[in-house]
Design a protein around this motif. Structure first.
Motif, PDB file in Angstrom:
ATOM      1  N   UNK A  10      62.539 -16.752  57.090  1.00  0.00           N
ATOM      2  CA  UNK A  10      61.854 -15.874  56.157  1.00  0.00           C
ATOM      3  C   UNK A  10      60.884 -14.958  56.890  1.00  0.00           C
ATOM      4  N   UNK A  11      60.690 -13.775  56.324  1.00  0.00           N
ATOM      5  CA  UNK A  11      59.698 -12.865  56.858  1.00  0.00           C
ATOM      6  C   UNK A  11      58.303 -13.362  56.508  1.00  0.00           C
ATOM      7  N   UNK A  12      57.377 -13.196  57.440  1.00  0.00           N
ATOM      8  CA  UNK A  12      55.991 -13.572  57.203  1.00  0.00           C
ATOM      9  C   UNK A  12      55.093 -12.464  57.731  1.00  0.00           C
ATOM     10  N   UNK A  13      53.795 -12.600  57.468  1.00  0.00           N
ATOM     11  CA  UNK A  13      52.845 -11.629  58.010  1.00  0.00           C
ATOM     12  C   UNK A  13      52.642 -11.812  59.509  1.00  0.00           C
ATOM     13  N   UNK A  14      53.179 -12.887  60.066  1.00  0.00           N
ATOM     14  CA  UNK A  14      53.014 -13.165  61.493  1.00  0.00           C
ATOM     15  C   UNK A  14      54.209 -12.708  62.333  1.00  0.00           C
ATOM     16  N   UNK A  15      55.376 -12.547  61.709  1.00  0.00           N
ATOM     17  CA  UNK A  15      56.563 -12.224  62.503  1.00  0.00           C
ATOM     18  C   UNK A  15      57.167 -10.867  62.153  1.00  0.00           C
ATOM     19  N   UNK A  25      58.199  -1.987  69.484  1.00  0.00           N
ATOM     20  CA  UNK A  25      58.560  -3.119  70.334  1.00  0.00           C
ATOM     21  C   UNK A  25      57.306  -3.879  70.744  1.00  0.00           C
ATOM     22  N   UNK A  26      56.662  -4.538  69.796  1.00  0.00           N
ATOM     23  CA  UNK A  26      55.444  -5.296  70.054  1.00  0.00           C
ATOM     24  C   UNK A  26      55.795  -6.749  70.362  1.00  0.00           C
ATOM     25  N   UNK A  27      55.129  -7.345  71.322  1.00  0.00           N
ATOM     26  CA  UNK A  27      55.376  -8.769  71.614  1.00  0.00           C
ATOM     27  C   UNK A  27      55.106  -9.633  70.393  1.00  0.00           C
ATOM     28  N   UNK A  28      56.026 -10.546  70.120  1.00  0.00           N
ATOM     29  CA  UNK A  28      55.849 -11.480  69.014  1.00  0.00           C
ATOM     30  C   UNK A  28      56.311 -10.963  67.675  1.00  0.00           C
ATOM     31  N   UNK A  29      56.733  -9.701  67.605  1.00  0.00           N
ATOM     32  CA  UNK A  29      57.214  -9.139  66.343  1.00  0.00           C
ATOM     33  C   UNK A  29      58.718  -8.941  66.451  1.00  0.00           C
ATOM     34  N   UNK A  30      59.460  -9.987  66.118  1.00  0.00           N
ATOM     35  CA  UNK A  30      60.907  -9.941  66.312  1.00  0.00           C
ATOM     36  C   UNK A  30      61.645  -9.469  65.072  1.00  0.00           C
ATOM     37  N   UNK A  31      60.937  -9.366  63.939  1.00  0.00           N
ATOM     38  CA  UNK A  31      61.565  -8.922  62.709  1.00  0.00           C
ATOM     39  C   UNK A  31      61.018  -7.560  62.321  1.00  0.00           C
TER      40      UNK A  31
END
Length: 202
Positions: free
Chosen positions: A11-16, A105-111
């Motif tokens: 699921x999408x979250x505010x963290x990913x 392309x930010x680190x930790x943002x894969x979605x």
């Protein structure tokens, strides 16, 4: 964060998540004839407001603002001081522009949830994101195209490439996760109450 065995089940979250909004400019709306432009616009604004409330990174990118007009203020004003990238590469793929791509392309943002006014343009940079191992989600109610068929087959092409489709309601619900979210009240006030009737939110 680590991906699940099948990223589509995560699921999408505010963290990913990261939200990229591309070419929401006055002239770009003029070419849309596949659906109600006001609904398309309000869905994009709703996504931007939800991201703002939840602290989700947002990338704004525009093509030739001197001719196509500035990025619409209803969205840009939500992120004061944030640069709207005026792309130096005049192509359909927004991610060929170095500044836009570096912001995405930010680190930790894969979605990445990507959205453009024109559906067929979305196919270009969605494919770019997929080729760079991002999980790409397309906000289908925040875009249109020159004809209904152009919109329909643009979405089909996007799905063939591996983009995961979702609507504003689904996007906000995944980001919020449940009604215990401390920002739920703000989301109801700013998203559901203001745009619900227009875009089909309950």
């Amino acid at each position: 964060m680590a991906k699940s065995i099948d990223g589509k089940l995560e699921l999408l979250t505010d963290k990913n998540s990261l939200l990229a909004l591309i070419d929401y400019q006055p002239t770009m709306f003029k070419g849309v004839a596949s659906g109600d432009k006001s609904i398309i616009k309000q869905a994009a604004i709703g996504a931007a407001k939800a991201a703002s409330i939840l602290g989700i990174p947002v990338v704004l990118s525009a093509i030739n603002p001197n001719n196509n007009g500035l990025f619409i203020s209803e969205i840009a004003s939500l992120f004061p001081g944030q640069e709207v990238f005026a792309r130096k590469v005049p192509g359909f793929d927004a991610f060929e522009d170095e500044a836009t791509w570096n912001a995405v392309k930010k680190p930790g943002k894969e979605n990445g949830c990507f959205r453009a006014v024109d559906q067929h343009v979305l196919c270009f940079y969605s494919a770019h994101g997929l080729n760079e191992d991002l999980e790409v989600y397309g906000l289908v109610d925040a875009a249109g195209d020159s004809t209904p068929d152009a919109h329909k087959y643009g979405i089909e092409r996007m799905l063939q490439a591996g983009v995961i489709p979702l609507t504003l309601e689904a996007l906000v619900s995944e980001w919020m996760h449940d009604w215990a979210n401390p920002k739920a009240g703000d989301l109801v006030k700013e998203i559901y109450s203001k745009y619900g009737a227009m875009i089909g939110l309950r």
